[in-house]
Design an enzyme around this catalytic site. Structure first.
Site, PDB file in Angstrom:
ATOM      1  N   GLY A  14     -20.194  51.105  -7.304  1.00 40.11           N
ATOM      2  CA  GLY A  14     -19.269  51.567  -8.332  1.00 40.11           C
ATOM      3  C   GLY A  14     -17.888  51.928  -7.842  1.00 40.11           C
ATOM      4  N   VAL A  15     -17.467  51.363  -6.710  1.00 44.70           N
ATOM      5  CA  VAL A  15     -16.135  51.698  -6.180  1.00 44.70           C
ATOM      6  C   VAL A  15     -15.106  50.596  -6.437  1.00 44.70           C
ATOM      7  CG1 VAL A  15     -17.048  53.238  -4.415  1.00 44.70           C
ATOM      8  CG2 VAL A  15     -16.689  50.818  -3.867  1.00 44.70           C
ATOM      9  N   LYS A  25     -15.759  46.898  -6.080  1.00 43.13           N
ATOM     10  CA  LYS A  25     -15.852  45.679  -5.257  1.00 43.13           C
ATOM     11  C   LYS A  25     -15.573  44.425  -6.073  1.00 43.13           C
ATOM     12  CE  LYS A  25     -20.051  46.243  -3.820  1.00 43.13           C
ATOM     13  NZ  LYS A  25     -20.311  47.497  -4.568  1.00 43.13           N
ATOM     14  N   LYS A  70     -21.486  36.003  -5.432  1.00 41.56           N
ATOM     15  CA  LYS A  70     -22.248  37.252  -5.521  1.00 41.56           C
ATOM     16  C   LYS A  70     -23.678  36.897  -5.122  1.00 41.56           C
ATOM     17  CE  LYS A  70     -22.920  41.610  -6.896  1.00 41.56           C
ATOM     18  NZ  LYS A  70     -22.176  42.782  -6.417  1.00 41.56           N
ATOM     19  N   ASP A 124     -20.750  41.138 -12.585  1.00 40.57           N
ATOM     20  CA  ASP A 124     -19.970  40.913 -11.369  1.00 40.57           C
ATOM     21  C   ASP A 124     -19.734  39.425 -11.147  1.00 40.57           C
ATOM     22  OD1 ASP A 124     -20.094  43.629 -11.042  1.00 40.57           O
ATOM     23  OD2 ASP A 124     -21.567  43.582  -9.421  1.00 40.57           O
ATOM     24  N   GLY A 169     -23.611  47.166  -3.682  1.00 43.11           N
ATOM     25  CA  GLY A 169     -23.633  48.551  -3.226  1.00 43.11           C
ATOM     26  C   GLY A 169     -22.812  48.744  -1.968  1.00 43.11           C
ATOM     27  N   ASN A 203      -9.038  52.453  -3.918  1.00 40.17           N
ATOM     28  CA  ASN A 203      -9.213  52.412  -5.370  1.00 40.17           C
ATOM     29  C   ASN A 203      -9.562  53.799  -5.877  1.00 40.17           C
ATOM     30  OD1 ASN A 203      -9.615  51.555  -8.007  1.00 40.17           O
ATOM     31  ND2 ASN A 203     -11.716  50.893  -7.631  1.00 40.17           N
ATOM     32  N   GLN A 204      -8.663  54.371  -6.670  1.00 42.41           N
ATOM     33  CA  GLN A 204      -8.890  55.732  -7.156  1.00 42.41           C
ATOM     34  C   GLN A 204      -9.885  55.712  -8.308  1.00 42.41           C
ATOM     35  OE1 GLN A 204      -5.437  58.121  -7.740  1.00 42.41           O
ATOM     36  NE2 GLN A 204      -6.560  59.858  -8.585  1.00 42.41           N
TER      37      GLN A 204
END
Length: 244
Positions: free
Chosen positions: A31-32, A34, A56, A73, A137, A194-195
């Protein structure tokens, strides 16, 4: 890594079909961003290479589409690619449950094999000048009891791009992940900040610390986005990525 492991990695690099450029995108956690960064990389690379395609290898969790179940994704990567390939190449393992891949695979009765994924990557490389492979992940997420995302990245033997989710704890997560990447004999080709927490304190100080200590170029910064769109993300590609 010992000398024999480095020799084996070098041998794999000679055997795998080599596009002009390829990279493996991993993150400090799930969840950051990618997929967002992978798609942005594809769009940036498309300005320099005619055939770019995303991969992927393993996706856990599906949505319904007119064509059947699909990974969000993988769909994002396909939208940013300039080459259409069969799903067996760009998303060879699609698992229904949004769980860690080893658990989702166990529930689905699927055995994930790094050599099998490597073979699909090799076939994909025949269709592209530039390939962006997105992990699942974080870097050490298990694919099965005996293999992880790190094993897959090491088997593909391509440079790694790290997506750092800016939130409390990101310094530790980023530095540990960078250490794990290099321990596999893989170059950390760059990182993206990435904020993901809109209320994170001392954002600039955290980014400055990572710039000093990660030992890799910062490819771009992404402010907090309520609706992330890869087309709105600008990344700076290092000149060496563009050599033909």
């Amino acid at each position: 890594m010992n000398g024999a492991t480095h020799t084996a990695a070098a041998h794999r690099m000679q055997l795998i079909p080599s596009p002009a450029f390829a990279c493996f995108v991993t993150g400090t956690d799930t969840g950051v961003g990618k997929s967002l960064v992978s798609a942005a990389l594809l769009r940036a690379l498309a300005r320099h290479y005619p055939r770019v395609v995303g991969m992927k290898p393993v996706a856990a969790g599906t949505i319904h589409t007119p064509q059947g179940p699909a990974s969000e994704d993988a769909l994002q990567l396909r939208a940013a690619s300039t080459v259409a390939v069969p799903p067996a190449l760009d998303n060879p393992v699609l698992l229904p449950d949004p769980l860690s891949p080893h658990l989702a695979a166990e529930r689905a009765g699927v055995r994930i094999s790094v050599p099998a994924l490597q073979a699909r990557y090799e076939a994909l490389c025949e269709h592209a000048d530039a390939v962006v492979v997105e992990g699942a992940g974080g870097f050490l997420v298990p694919l099965a009891e005996d293999c992880t995302i790190a094993d897959l990245a090491q088997a593909l033997a391509i440079p790694v791009v790290l997506v750092v989710g800016l939130r409390l704890g990101c310094l530790n997560h980023a530095l540990l992940t960078a250490q794990a990447i290099r321990a596999r004999g893989l170059p950390l080709a760059g990182w993206v900040a990435n904020q993901i927490d809109p209320d994170m304190a001392a954002v600039e100080d955290n980014v400055a610390y990572l710039r000093r200590h990660l030992g890799a170029p910062l490819l771009g910064r992404i402010g907090y986005l309520t609706q992330p769109l890869s087309a709105a993300v600008e990344l700076a590609l290092p000149p060496e990525w563009l050599r033909r």
